[in-house]
Write an enzyme that holds these catalytic residues in place. Structure first.
Site, PDB file in Angstrom:
ATOM      1  N   GLY A  31     -20.133 -11.707 -39.098  1.00  0.00           N
ATOM      2  CA  GLY A  31     -19.455 -12.137 -37.881  1.00  0.00           C
ATOM      3  C   GLY A  31     -18.617 -13.382 -38.048  1.00  0.00           C
ATOM      4  CE1 TYR A  32     -16.874 -18.557 -34.308  1.00  0.00           C
ATOM      5  CE2 TYR A  32     -15.572 -19.246 -36.187  1.00  0.00           C
ATOM      6  CZ  TYR A  32     -15.909 -19.359 -34.856  1.00  0.00           C
ATOM      7  OH  TYR A  32     -15.268 -20.281 -34.077  1.00  0.00           O
ATOM      8  CG  HIS A  34     -12.238 -15.215 -41.643  1.00  0.00           C
ATOM      9  ND1 HIS A  34     -11.832 -14.386 -42.653  1.00  0.00           N
ATOM     10  CD2 HIS A  34     -13.461 -15.676 -42.011  1.00  0.00           C
ATOM     11  CE1 HIS A  34     -12.747 -14.361 -43.603  1.00  0.00           C
ATOM     12  NE2 HIS A  34     -13.759 -15.121 -43.232  1.00  0.00           N
ATOM     13  CG  HIS A  37     -14.596 -11.084 -41.692  1.00  0.00           C
ATOM     14  ND1 HIS A  37     -14.632 -12.357 -41.175  1.00  0.00           N
ATOM     15  CD2 HIS A  37     -15.672 -10.986 -42.506  1.00  0.00           C
ATOM     16  CE1 HIS A  37     -15.676 -13.004 -41.648  1.00  0.00           C
ATOM     17  NE2 HIS A  37     -16.326 -12.198 -42.473  1.00  0.00           N
ATOM     18  CE  LYS A 149     -14.865 -16.568 -48.715  1.00  0.00           C
ATOM     19  NZ  LYS A 149     -16.070 -17.351 -48.994  1.00  0.00           N
ATOM     20  CB  VAL A 176      -7.238 -13.023 -46.605  1.00  0.00           C
ATOM     21  CG1 VAL A 176      -6.140 -13.466 -45.646  1.00  0.00           C
ATOM     22  CG2 VAL A 176      -7.225 -11.507 -46.762  1.00  0.00           C
TER      23      VAL A 176
END
Ligand code: PAF
Length: 282
Positions: A31-32, A34, A37, A149, A176
């Protein structure tokens, strides 16, 4: 977009989708969300016709001294971003739903989990491999997309899938970056404004290291320069920067094969990771 929060409902939905011949793509997240994702969603869409985004902050992959309790979260924001990006199903179970009893069964990938992030995060990859296996059993994906990443995590999951003959195609999507080069991470939001500015050093040392390696400098000298550059930055505490083969993660001293340079650095209590892959043919 459908919202599902129980294991039984997700399993029933996945079973029905498979019976109807639909190809399921899973994007596992904590979640959270950006842009990093969201780019995984775009990738998943290329390989599937139904995308399932899971949002679950997995306590089993955080050691007691880590940031589980401070991990950023905003489920309504995430659901709205996922919907705008065209996700078909958001699966967001509670901890009680995912771990209803004391977990006695764990997936442990050996050796490659003991280096880099694994050297300082005991039990982390065991928690990751176990929750990813659970998600595979719940969502029944044909393909699952992870980000480069977390290069070590990607290598660990691919090895687990190969070793255990899991029938899931793993796709790894490129990192990214913010316009200044910082790799996108849910943890970036917790950096102070000064540390956020200074964190650009991480991608800078990796880009310089790649340039140096491709110009023929030794691995030893590019790593030494990177260490010096990071240590010169206020509040930056380097945990490691290492050169390893990929995906076997063997130490490398000569650039005679594809090379991963990976690092972890703390800014206060925010731990950031980043890496760069240097292909022998590039
Ligand atoms: O990369 C992450 O966000 C997590 O490690 C994952 C793969 C969702 C498992 O909890």
């Amino acid at each position: 977009m459908e919202r599902i929060s129980t294991v039984s409902a997700m399993q029933a939905r996945a079973k029905a989708l498979r019976l109807n011949g639909r190809r399921i793509g899973l994007i596992p997240t904590m979640g959270y969300l950006h842009e990093g994702h969201l780019s995984l969603i775009d990738e998943a869409k290329k390989y599937s016709d139904i995308t399932v985004l899971s949002i679950f902050v997995n306590p089993a992959q955080f050691a007691p001294n880590e940031d589980y309790n401070n991990y950023p979260g905003d489920i309504e924001r995430d659901i709205s971003l996922a919907e705008k990006r065209g996700v078909d199903i958001v699966f967001y179970p509670s901890v009680e739903e995912m771990y209803p009893d004391k977990q006695l069964t764990w997936i442990n990938v050996e050796t490659i989990t003991e280096v880099l992030c694994g050297a300082n995060r005991e039990g982390h990859f065991r928690g990751v491999s176990t929750v990813v296996t659970k998600l595979f059993n719940i969502v029944k994906p044909h393909v699952a997309v992870f980000g480069q990443k977390d290069a070590q995590q990607a290598a660990v999951i691919q090895k687990m899938v190969d070793d255990l003959n899991m029938d899931v195609m793993i796709h790894i999507a490129s990192i990214v970056r913010e316009p200044d080069g910082l790799a996108m991470s849910s943890r970036n939001i917790r950096l102070t404004p000064e540390d956020r500015k200074n964190a650009v050093i991480l991608s800078q040392v990796l880009f310089r290291a790649k340039e140096g390696i491709l110009k023929g400098e030794s691995i030893h000298s590019v790593l030494a320069a990177a260490i010096k550059d990071i240590q010169a930055v206020a509040h930056a505490e380097l945990e490691y920067i290492e050169a390893r083969s990929y995906p076997d993660l063997e130490p490398m001293t000569d650039f005679n094969n594809d090379l991963l340079i990976a690092l972890a650095t703390h800014f206060g209590n925010v731990r950031l990771i980043d890496n760069i892959l240097i292909e022998k043919s590039s």
